[in-house]
Design an enzyme around this catalytic site. Structure first.
Site, mmCIF file in Angstrom:
data_model
loop_
_atom_site.group_PDB
_atom_site.id
_atom_site.type_symbol
_atom_site.label_atom_id
_atom_site.label_comp_id
_atom_site.label_asym_id
_atom_site.label_seq_id
_atom_site.Cartn_x
_atom_site.Cartn_y
_atom_site.Cartn_z
ATOM 1 N N ASP A 68 0.699 -1.156 -0.008
ATOM 2 C CA ASP A 68 0.128 0.175 -0.201
ATOM 3 C C ASP A 68 1.017 1.396 0.125
ATOM 4 O O ASP A 68 1.867 1.269 -0.732
ATOM 5 C CB ASP A 68 -0.839 0.043 1.277
ATOM 6 C CG ASP A 68 -1.847 1.056 1.079
ATOM 7 O OD1 ASP A 68 -3.167 0.415 0.328
ATOM 8 O OD2 ASP A 68 -2.165 2.100 1.523
ATOM 9 N N TYR A 107 -4.621 13.176 -1.190
ATOM 10 C CA TYR A 107 -4.588 14.461 -1.975
ATOM 11 C C TYR A 107 -3.488 14.813 -2.623
ATOM 12 O O TYR A 107 -3.050 15.182 -3.619
ATOM 13 C CB TYR A 107 -5.421 15.228 -1.210
ATOM 14 C CG TYR A 107 -5.515 16.757 -2.005
ATOM 15 C CD1 TYR A 107 -6.902 16.955 -2.570
ATOM 16 C CD2 TYR A 107 -4.435 17.834 -1.797
ATOM 17 C CE1 TYR A 107 -6.728 18.416 -3.158
ATOM 18 C CE2 TYR A 107 -4.675 18.934 -2.346
ATOM 19 C CZ TYR A 107 -5.892 19.016 -3.251
ATOM 20 O OH TYR A 107 -6.140 20.389 -3.688
ATOM 21 N N HIS A 131 -4.376 -8.123 0.830
ATOM 22 C CA HIS A 131 -3.907 -6.671 0.962
ATOM 23 C C HIS A 131 -3.020 -6.493 2.225
ATOM 24 O O HIS A 131 -2.286 -5.453 2.223
ATOM 25 C CB HIS A 131 -4.756 -5.592 0.745
ATOM 26 C CG HIS A 131 -4.072 -4.200 0.609
ATOM 27 N ND1 HIS A 131 -3.600 -3.914 -0.601
ATOM 28 C CD2 HIS A 131 -4.404 -3.046 1.309
ATOM 29 C CE1 HIS A 131 -3.266 -2.646 -0.580
ATOM 30 N NE2 HIS A 131 -3.614 -2.044 0.309
#
Length: 389
Positions: free
Chosen positions: A176, A311, A366
């Site tokens: 990740d 972001y 994951h």
């Protein structure tokens, strides 16, 4: 600023009472019947876990278990940014000459994700000194409110942490965000400091003719296996059907954050959906889920701060990804887990750098350090046999 301070998790009773009170006042939505998980987390799941969280879950017991690990904080500044308090676990092996290993979590993970690999890595051989930080804006690290703190700044802070701990040379493991951040560390600090890295998230693409011409030609003439075809289809489905969370967090994290900060059930649903969907039939207990989500709820910077990295990364996403998946002078190992959100041909991963280890695991998702810790431990040990000291 260079001091390293012992740390123990100690959430005040009034914060725990506030959580339980908020859970007791939850206003639940209804749901469309007979659609399963196609539209999100089923109402029955959320009601059951929220009820358990409010009435049976013992945070103090979870806190005591976490406090069995030696934890610390230290203030570190990335260039151009204010110092931030970094929380981390640091367990040194009793074996002489142990290899320094930095484990870097992602979202919706935390330092908790790496705790299952500590004991075997520090007690058996080849042995490792294990460092597991909470990323800035996660867990019990401080928050970043200045704009522009992206993967390169995370890489800088974590490298400075390893140097401060006395590790001039080290290895890393990450999936990740941990994969992106440790690749950024390799870009800046290999081969002199970061000697080898193990990854478990595929974010690379088809090899470039200009960067790795031999690998490009090899990839052109190598047919896909059935597993690789299925993996490519799964990856395409994730980006078309399962990446809505990423689109929101990378464009409007502030708007999303009001719900995550004010409503523990909103936070639970947002995180639990990914724990369920991204794991590979892992039998999550309600205690595990509540501990996992409570770390977000009680986090120093607040539950919504963890979304800010999406972001910041989005602002230069194409140039950053191209750089991070390019060839670097660092030894690379890759563990592939079939139910991860992406599953790309391992051949393509050889574009990342001198590849010393690859393994396609039979199962796992994951969160492999939590779901399949033995696999990650075996990967790191077997990879080290190729890396050397």
């Amino acid at each position: 600023m260079t001091s390293i301070n012992p740390f123990r998790i100690a959430i005040p009773d009034d914060s725990i009472a506030d959580l339980k009170e908020r859970l007791s006042r939850t206003r639940y939505q209804d749901e469309v019947k007979d659609v399963g998980r196609k539209r999100g987390v089923p109402l029955a799941d959320i009601k059951r876990i929220a009820r358990y969280w409010a009435t049976e879950f013992d945070w103090h017991a979870a806190e005591a278990s976490l406090n069995e690990f030696p934890q610390y904080t230290t203030d570190i500044a990335a260039d151009g940014f204010d110092p931030v308090s970094i929380h981390f676990i640091h367990v040194k092996s009793v074996v002489e000459g142990a290899v320094p290993l930095l484990f870097v979590h992602g979202w919706p993970g935390s330092f908790l994700e790496g705790t299952k690999i500590i004991k075997p890595l520090t007690e058996d051989t080849p042995a490792f000194d294990v460092v597991i930080p909470s990323l800035p804006n996660f867990g019990f690290s401080g928050g970043i409110t200045q704009p522009g703190f992206s993967v390169d700044q995370h890489a800088e802070v974590l490298h400075k942490l390893m140097i401060r701990l006395g590790y001039d040379e080290y290895m890393t493991q990450g999936g990740d965000w941990g994969a992106f951040i440790t690749r950024a560390m390799a870009s800046a600090y290999s081969p002199h400091h970061l000697k080898a890295q193990h990854l478990n998230l595929g974010f690379y693409g088809f090899p470039s003719f200009w960067a790795t011409p031999t690998l490009f030609l090899q990839s052109m003439v190598t047919p896909f296996t059935q597993k690789e075809k299925a993996g490519l289809e799964k990856t395409a489905r994730f980006f078309s059907e399962g990446n809505g969370y990423g689109a929101i967090q990378s464009t409007r994290p502030q708007t999303l954050g009001y719900g995550l900060t004010d409503s523990p059930v909103a936070l639970l649903a947002w995180v639990y959906e990914k724990l369920h969907d991204w794991a590979d039939e892992y039998p999550w207990t309600d205690d595990e889920i509540c501990t996992w989500v409570s770390i977000y709820w009680f986090s120093t910077a607040g539950p919504a701060a963890s979304t800010r990295l999406y972001y910041e990364f989005q602002q230069n996403i194409m140039t950053t990804i191209e750089r991070l998946r390019g060839w670097m002078d660092v030894k690379v190992g890759f563990g592939q887990f079939p139910n991860d959100v992406t599953s790309l041909p391992l051949l393509w991963a050889k574009q990342l750098g001198p590849t010393v280890f690859q393994r396609q695991h039979p199962n796992g998702g994951h969160f492999p350090a939590w779901e399949k810790p033995d696999y990650i431990v075996a990967d790191l040990r077997d990879m080290f046999e190729h890396v050397g000291k």
